[in-house]
Design a protein around this motif. Structure first.
Motif, PDB file in Angstrom:
ATOM      1  N   GLU A  67       0.859  -1.192   0.000  1.00  0.00           N
ATOM      2  CA  GLU A  67       0.000   0.000   0.000  1.00  0.00           C
ATOM      3  C   GLU A  67       0.893   1.239   0.000  1.00  0.00           C
ATOM      4  O   GLU A  67       1.844   1.324   0.789  1.00  0.00           O
ATOM      5  CB  GLU A  67      -0.869  -0.065   1.267  1.00  0.00           C
ATOM      6  CG  GLU A  67      -1.492   1.213   1.751  1.00  0.00           C
ATOM      7  CD  GLU A  67      -2.625   1.683   0.860  1.00  0.00           C
ATOM      8  OE1 GLU A  67      -2.394   2.567   0.027  1.00  0.00           O
ATOM      9  OE2 GLU A  67      -3.747   1.137   1.017  1.00  0.00           O
ATOM     10  N   ASP A  68       0.618   2.182  -0.888  1.00  0.00           N
ATOM     11  CA  ASP A  68       1.479   3.369  -0.969  1.00  0.00           C
ATOM     12  C   ASP A  68       1.054   4.480  -0.007  1.00  0.00           C
ATOM     13  O   ASP A  68       1.818   5.410   0.239  1.00  0.00           O
ATOM     14  CB  ASP A  68       1.530   3.911  -2.403  1.00  0.00           C
ATOM     15  CG  ASP A  68       0.162   4.303  -2.920  1.00  0.00           C
ATOM     16  OD1 ASP A  68      -0.822   3.630  -2.550  1.00  0.00           O
ATOM     17  OD2 ASP A  68       0.063   5.278  -3.683  1.00  0.00           O
TER      18      ASP A  68
ATOM     19  N   LYS B 104     -12.362   0.825   0.286  1.00  0.00           N
ATOM     20  CA  LYS B 104     -12.032   1.916   1.202  1.00  0.00           C
ATOM     21  C   LYS B 104     -13.123   2.975   1.090  1.00  0.00           C
ATOM     22  O   LYS B 104     -13.603   3.218  -0.013  1.00  0.00           O
ATOM     23  CB  LYS B 104     -10.705   2.555   0.808  1.00  0.00           C
ATOM     24  CG  LYS B 104      -9.499   1.673   0.983  1.00  0.00           C
ATOM     25  CD  LYS B 104      -8.281   2.420   0.404  1.00  0.00           C
ATOM     26  CE  LYS B 104      -7.049   1.558   0.404  1.00  0.00           C
ATOM     27  NZ  LYS B 104      -5.986   2.119  -0.440  1.00  0.00           N
TER      28      LYS B 104
ATOM     29  N   ASP C 277      -3.251  -3.142  -2.086  1.00  0.00           N
ATOM     30  CA  ASP C 277      -3.927  -1.961  -2.637  1.00  0.00           C
ATOM     31  C   ASP C 277      -3.825  -2.043  -4.162  1.00  0.00           C
ATOM     32  O   ASP C 277      -2.845  -2.565  -4.695  1.00  0.00           O
ATOM     33  CB  ASP C 277      -3.196  -0.724  -2.095  1.00  0.00           C
ATOM     34  CG  ASP C 277      -3.717   0.573  -2.687  1.00  0.00           C
ATOM     35  OD1 ASP C 277      -4.928   0.665  -2.954  1.00  0.00           O
ATOM     36  OD2 ASP C 277      -2.901   1.499  -2.876  1.00  0.00           O
TER      37      ASP C 277
ATOM     38  N   GLY D 200      -4.259   0.795  -6.348  1.00  0.00           N
ATOM     39  CA  GLY D 200      -3.666   2.007  -6.908  1.00  0.00           C
ATOM     40  C   GLY D 200      -2.251   2.219  -6.409  1.00  0.00           C
ATOM     41  O   GLY D 200      -2.011   2.976  -5.475  1.00  0.00           O
TER      42      GLY D 200
HETATM   43 CA    CA Z   1      -3.051   3.648  -3.348  1.00  0.00          CA
END
Ligand code: CA
Length: 225
Positions: free
Chosen positions: A9-10, A102, A53, A55
């Protein structure tokens, strides 16, 4: 470690939030902030479960999922802001065990993690089964049809395992949704139809006249041998 969870996850705020919740529940946590780091961490640590995640800055999570599912068979749950049905179906078809949008509730995510880990323990303790040309090796996760390898997605494999373990019983759409996709998916009544269709094409001699997976009209399906 059977309690090690990898978060790919970024968003550092979400990573932090998840880490606190997971550690409070007794898990140990590793992080990756992009797809490249994520892939390396999966190979190095073989975590008990992955939270992924979609993205990510360097590669789309759907591609990463497809990639790691070639060799990583433990539970993987998508956590994403993308809520389009096409996106969810794609992820499930590429082998995600579950999909949580989310913003999510931490308690619900923890519950789904426990379900995914439990299902994994169940599925690795089974022996080899052979029904009249259809061979399933639950230990190695290999399916053969007339001695030829059948390539199943993780979802198709989970569905087939569920049918085999409940051979002879009628499984309702609701039961199938809960067991294969999780408690949050009982309204997704189109999933079993779509995935049973795909599975029949791969394991039946004639998918229009199925020998193994029978339709129980309006109710669900029955695996018969
Ligand atoms: Ca993301």
């Amino acid at each position: 470690l059977e309690s090690e969870i990898l978060i790919i996850e970024d968003d550092s705020a979400i990573r932090r939030l998840l880490t606190i919740a997971l550690e409070a529940s007794g898990f140990s946590v590793r992080h990756a902030a992009n797809a490249r780091e994520g892939k390396a961490a999966v190979a190095m640590y073989l975590p008990a479960l992955i939270l992924l995640d979609l993205g990510l800055p360097d590669q789309d999570g759907q591609m990463l999922l497809k990639d790691i599912r070639e060799w990583y068979f433990k539970p993987l749950i998508i956590i994403s802001a993308r809520d389009a049905e096409s996106e969810i179906i794609k992820a499930l078809d590429h082998g995600a065990n579950d999909y949580i949008t989310k913003p999510f509730r931490t308690a619900e995510l923890l519950a789904r993690i426990r379900v995914a880990l439990r299902q994994n323990i169940k599925s690795v303790s089974e022996p080899l089964i052979n029904f009249d040309g259809l061979e399933i090796d639950f230990g190695a996760r290999i399916v053969k049809k007339h001695q030829l390898m059948v390539k199943l997605t993780a979802t198709e494999y989970a569905l087939l395992s569920l049918f085999v373990k409940n051979a002879g019983k009628v499984l309702t759409h609701q039961f199938i949704l809960r067991e294969v996709w999780g408690p949050g998916y009982t309204e997704r009544t189109e999933y079993p139809r779509v995935f049973v269709g795909q599975l029949r094409k791969k394991i039946e001699d004639d998918s229009n006249a199925p020998k193994y997976i029978h339709t129980e009209s309006g109710v669900g399906y029955r695996f018969q041998v």
